[in-house]
Design an enzyme around this catalytic site. Sequence first.
Site, PDB file in Angstrom:
ATOM      1  N   HIS A 138      36.528  26.925  29.989  1.00 51.64           N
ATOM      2  CA  HIS A 138      37.222  26.829  31.250  1.00 51.64           C
ATOM      3  C   HIS A 138      37.714  28.162  31.550  1.00 51.64           C
ATOM      4  O   HIS A 138      37.417  29.093  30.725  1.00 51.64           O
ATOM      5  CB  HIS A 138      38.183  25.715  31.076  1.00 51.64           C
ATOM      6  CG  HIS A 138      39.586  26.164  30.165  1.00 51.64           C
ATOM      7  ND1 HIS A 138      39.294  25.762  28.760  1.00 51.64           N
ATOM      8  CD2 HIS A 138      40.715  26.628  30.541  1.00 51.64           C
ATOM      9  CE1 HIS A 138      40.544  26.132  28.236  1.00 51.64           C
ATOM     10  NE2 HIS A 138      41.231  26.874  29.355  1.00 51.64           N
ATOM     11  N   ASP A 177      41.459  30.214  32.848  1.00 48.56           N
ATOM     12  CA  ASP A 177      42.854  30.094  33.152  1.00 48.56           C
ATOM     13  C   ASP A 177      43.203  31.065  34.400  1.00 48.56           C
ATOM     14  O   ASP A 177      43.115  32.250  34.208  1.00 48.56           O
ATOM     15  CB  ASP A 177      43.442  30.314  31.777  1.00 48.56           C
ATOM     16  CG  ASP A 177      43.334  29.318  30.729  1.00 48.56           C
ATOM     17  OD1 ASP A 177      43.369  28.244  31.139  1.00 48.56           O
ATOM     18  OD2 ASP A 177      42.870  29.575  29.566  1.00 48.56           O
ATOM     19  N   HIS A 223      38.182  31.017  28.692  1.00 53.97           N
ATOM     20  CA  HIS A 223      38.568  30.269  27.378  1.00 53.97           C
ATOM     21  C   HIS A 223      37.668  29.441  26.982  1.00 53.97           C
ATOM     22  O   HIS A 223      37.578  28.400  27.642  1.00 53.97           O
ATOM     23  CB  HIS A 223      39.839  29.708  27.552  1.00 53.97           C
ATOM     24  CG  HIS A 223      40.808  29.407  26.195  1.00 53.97           C
ATOM     25  ND1 HIS A 223      42.070  28.854  26.482  1.00 53.97           N
ATOM     26  CD2 HIS A 223      40.231  29.469  24.983  1.00 53.97           C
ATOM     27  CE1 HIS A 223      42.385  28.538  25.179  1.00 53.97           C
ATOM     28  NE2 HIS A 223      41.397  28.979  24.539  1.00 53.97           N
ATOM     29  N   LYS A 261      24.504  58.418  46.685  1.00 59.28           N
ATOM     30  CA  LYS A 261      23.752  57.316  45.769  1.00 59.28           C
ATOM     31  C   LYS A 261      22.429  57.741  46.048  1.00 59.28           C
ATOM     32  O   LYS A 261      21.795  57.429  47.249  1.00 59.28           O
ATOM     33  CB  LYS A 261      23.898  55.953  46.329  1.00 59.28           C
ATOM     34  CG  LYS A 261      23.320  55.034  45.682  1.00 59.28           C
ATOM     35  CD  LYS A 261      23.587  54.804  44.394  1.00 59.28           C
ATOM     36  CE  LYS A 261      22.935  53.558  43.617  1.00 59.28           C
ATOM     37  NZ  LYS A 261      21.369  54.071  43.265  1.00 59.28           N
ATOM     38  N   ASP A 287      18.182  57.816  45.025  1.00 61.59           N
ATOM     39  CA  ASP A 287      17.199  56.935  44.963  1.00 61.59           C
ATOM     40  C   ASP A 287      16.772  57.315  43.435  1.00 61.59           C
ATOM     41  O   ASP A 287      15.763  58.297  43.367  1.00 61.59           O
ATOM     42  CB  ASP A 287      15.907  56.775  45.654  1.00 61.59           C
ATOM     43  CG  ASP A 287      16.234  56.296  47.004  1.00 61.59           C
ATOM     44  OD1 ASP A 287      17.083  55.340  47.061  1.00 61.59           O
ATOM     45  OD2 ASP A 287      15.266  56.540  48.012  1.00 61.59           O
ATOM     46  N   GLU A 319      20.052  56.970  49.741  1.00 61.77           N
ATOM     47  CA  GLU A 319      19.846  55.459  49.594  1.00 61.77           C
ATOM     48  C   GLU A 319      21.368  54.792  50.174  1.00 61.77           C
ATOM     49  O   GLU A 319      21.618  53.899  50.856  1.00 61.77           O
ATOM     50  CB  GLU A 319      19.851  55.014  48.227  1.00 61.77           C
ATOM     51  CG  GLU A 319      19.815  53.428  48.339  1.00 61.77           C
ATOM     52  CD  GLU A 319      19.804  53.028  46.647  1.00 61.77           C
ATOM     53  OE1 GLU A 319      20.127  51.976  46.379  1.00 61.77           O
ATOM     54  OE2 GLU A 319      19.108  53.763  46.020  1.00 61.77           O
TER      55      GLU A 319
END
Length: 554
Positions: free
Chosen positions: A49, A51, A43, A260, A262, A409
Amino acid sequence: MREQLAKYRSKRDFGQTAEPSGATAAKRPRKRAKKLEFVIQKHAASQLHFDLRLELDGVMKSWAVPRGPSLDPAHKRLAMEVEDHPMEYNAFEGTIPKGQYGGGTVMVWDRGTYTSEKADDFEGDHAAAIRAGLRKGDLKFRLHGERLDGSFVLVRTRRERGKPQWLLIKHRDEGAQPGSDVVAEHETSVVSGRTMAEIAGGDSKVWQSNRSGTVRKTRIAVKKVVGAAPRLDPGKAILPMLATLGKDLPQDEGWTFEPKFDGIRVLAFVTPSDVRLITRNAKDKTRQFPEVIADLEKLPGKTGRNYVLDGEIVALANGEPARFQELQGRMHVENALAIKRLSKDLPTAFVVFDLLVDGEDILLNEPWSERRGRLEKRLARKKLAAIRVGETSQDPAALLRDAQEQGWEGIMAKRMDSPYRPGARSRDWLKLKLERRQEFVVGGFTEPRNSREHIGALLLGYYGDEANLIYAGHTGGGFTRKSLNDMYARLHPLERKTSPFTTTPKTNEKPHWIRPEVVVEVKFNEWTRDGKLRQPVFLGVRDDKEATDVKREL
């Protein structure tokens, strides 16, 4: 509930602000087994800050946390208790007009469910345990969010002018990350993928409909998405969804698992008249991979269908995905004749694992299972050498064996009910690495020894919590004579007089400091106790990653 929200409503003019009034909210029945919701909103009011809001008895108990949450147990964050908010506020993201209470931009930074750590003392009644913790001023709870996961405590320290002050502290558990700065690492919304500036400006990455429902059908909207590719603006176009680094394969149901490889992560924007390959940092790689473009151009066919596809460009060796080093000879080439020759000598393929736009349908809010079904329907029967539909499996053990045998990978784990969150890093996607490797920023290089040419070793680092470049070690392994020459040509123009590292490292040979702009991928055996890399080996340059995004991963 009317009394609980009276203070909230008295501070706001709902004729001026788009914040929910909570007037139509019905109190949800209390159920012991019901999962309680939490949300954290960033916010930018008079002071920036965060919340923190925890559901209890039909409202959101709220605290303003000036510095935001932390995953480092050593950090004790001040949390000021504020008025209760309505449940509808959990979905609020936008701008509160100036002059109104809390005027400024609001982002949904994290969300999920939470449980009490003391529920066993109340026969499993989490709400009762939370009420008791609030009365006592010692509230222990566990968050199950997209960014925050693990046990926390709110400890009340004092009351000041009717506003109780608390401390928000992360417990030491599997979710703790000493030395990390989760607030700095995640600067986008988990709902829309937007930054605070994009929310304030009204820019949208998701192109959400005002109507209920998940799939929106409108030709104009699709043109906005697809047409953005040739002039890609990272603030206005779809950005890739990002995975969180995981430690173990999820064992519960509802997950699917993928290889995954390369490669280079790209989004492919496909229309009957144009095709673009765009990396996660908005670099256009269309020219580098003409064999992929040629096959993508065939997808619209007679129907003229538009597509946005998510996937990875990989090098091929004997028709199978190869290691990242093999891709280095393709991804940086600019010369047209060289690109044409390399497309035959060093072929590549686009391994597709997600479909974001299908014709006139924007699928971002659809679950993975729906998007996957559409992807297979559109591409599975296409016989195109440079386009492949990535494998997926609900058998993680079998996929892990394949990964180890074939040298992948790692493995990606994805929740099958998860939507696609553009630009956001989510725990709905987990990246599980099989070997230690990550990107590092080059902060300098040393003079070569003996007959070695150009460069002795690269001086490597990563960015810490305060945007400071931390030295991680040096590597001289993994180079060929040509790659040494190419690296020197890349680094020499960036030379500067002073070290970019927070602490200047001692080197075996004379150092040359450079502006920290080049990102490289390195594999290594482990981190030493003093935070240095053991036996690092250079794999290649990653111009698809921004230097300032490089953090320590393992």
